[in-house]
Each structure stands twice: as C-alpha cells, then as structure tokens.
Design a protein around this motif. Structure first.
Motif, mmCIF file in Angstrom:
data_model
loop_
_atom_site.group_PDB
_atom_site.id
_atom_site.type_symbol
_atom_site.label_atom_id
_atom_site.label_comp_id
_atom_site.label_asym_id
_atom_site.label_seq_id
_atom_site.Cartn_x
_atom_site.Cartn_y
_atom_site.Cartn_z
ATOM 1 N N ALA A 29 -1.074 -10.143 -6.738
ATOM 2 C CA ALA A 29 -0.754 -9.011 -5.860
ATOM 3 C C ALA A 29 -1.302 -9.314 -4.474
ATOM 4 O O ALA A 29 -2.246 -10.091 -4.318
ATOM 5 C CB ALA A 29 -1.337 -7.711 -6.391
ATOM 6 N N ASP A 31 -1.672 -7.404 -0.397
ATOM 7 C CA ASP A 31 -1.464 -6.216 0.448
ATOM 8 C C ASP A 31 -2.235 -6.430 1.738
ATOM 9 O O ASP A 31 -3.000 -7.383 1.874
ATOM 10 C CB ASP A 31 -1.958 -4.960 -0.281
ATOM 11 N N SER A 116 -3.715 -2.837 -7.904
ATOM 12 C CA SER A 116 -2.260 -2.891 -7.972
ATOM 13 C C SER A 116 -1.813 -4.043 -8.859
ATOM 14 O O SER A 116 -0.836 -3.940 -9.593
ATOM 15 C CB SER A 116 -1.637 -2.900 -6.574
ATOM 16 N N ALA A 117 -2.547 -5.163 -8.827
ATOM 17 C CA ALA A 117 -2.233 -6.274 -9.738
ATOM 18 C C ALA A 117 -2.412 -5.828 -11.181
ATOM 19 O O ALA A 117 -1.544 -6.032 -12.037
ATOM 20 C CB ALA A 117 -3.146 -7.465 -9.441
#
Ligand code: FES
Length: 129
Positions: A29, A31, A116-117
């Motif tokens: 992930a 960001d 989020s991962a």
C-alpha cells in the motif's frame, strides 16, 4: 523536545529500519500526505496471516519517515488482524514525544498506509465457515 527522543527520531530518519522493497510482497500500500506530498509505501510478506517481513520506502519529513521506520520494527510476527487494529497511540508510544496537532498527520502517515494494506488484504480473505 526531549533530546533523547529527538536523537531517537533523527536516528530512525537517517538510518531507517527495514527500508526498501520486498521482491514479492503479499500486500503493498502507498499513500501520501495531501498537505505536503510526502509519501510512504509499505510492503508486507505474510505467512499464515502473520507478518513475516516488511519493508518501507518513502520521502518526507523526519517524523513521517521515522515513525514509519519504528512501525516496521514493531509489526514483525504480529497477526495481520492485529496490525489492522493498531491505534494511533501505538505510533505515539513509539515516537515517545508529544506530537503537535500540526505534525499529527506526519506521524500517522505510516500507520495510515499500514492499516490500508492490512485492511485491504483482510477484506479479500474468504469468510471463515
Ligand atoms: Fe509532510 Fe510531515 S511535512 S508528512
């Protein structure tokens, strides 16, 4: 800022732990902090739902990069479900100093990416019978 913790943060910033990419991550992930563009990417390798390896890359301020580095040290061997539930306090405990409201997004960027991962991966798991 307490000198010891200042040094501790700078040490993680200058010598980030688990820095780089995994060759074949099970989960990735990435960001950024929209306010400044600073980025973190996290790769996880899993073994039976447990984090067996982790790497991160990124660019940005000392607090964002150091707190991500500290996080990677604290999650190896943890179940992904537990990683997904890590509270912001876990980051603050790692960093060890009071973080001003303006730097809170910096400190939490790594955790945001990590969660989020983890949550993305868990969402893809089949429901247990
Ligand atoms: Fe961008 Fe800290 S200034 S994450």
């Amino acid at each position: 800022m307490d000198d010891f913790y200042k040094e501790y943060i700078l040490d993680h910033y200058r010598n980030p732990r688990n820095f780089g990419r995994l060759e074949s991550p099970d989960v990735t992930a990435q960001d950024n902090n929209p306010l400044c563009g600073d980025e973190i990417r996290i790769d996880l390798a899993l073994n039976d739902g447990v984090v067996s390896d982790v790497r991160f890359t990124g660019k940005g301020c000392a607090i964002s990069q150091a707190s991500a580095s500290m996080l990677t040290e604290s999650i190896k061997g943890k179940r992904l479900e537990d990683v997904a539930k890590l509270p912001p306090q876990a980051v603050l405990d790692n960093v060890g100093i009071g973080i001003s409201p303006t730097r809170m997004r910096c400190a939490m960027l790594g955790l945001k990416v990590l969660k989020s991962a983890a949550l993305g991966e868990i969402a893809g798991w089949p429901d247990e019978e």
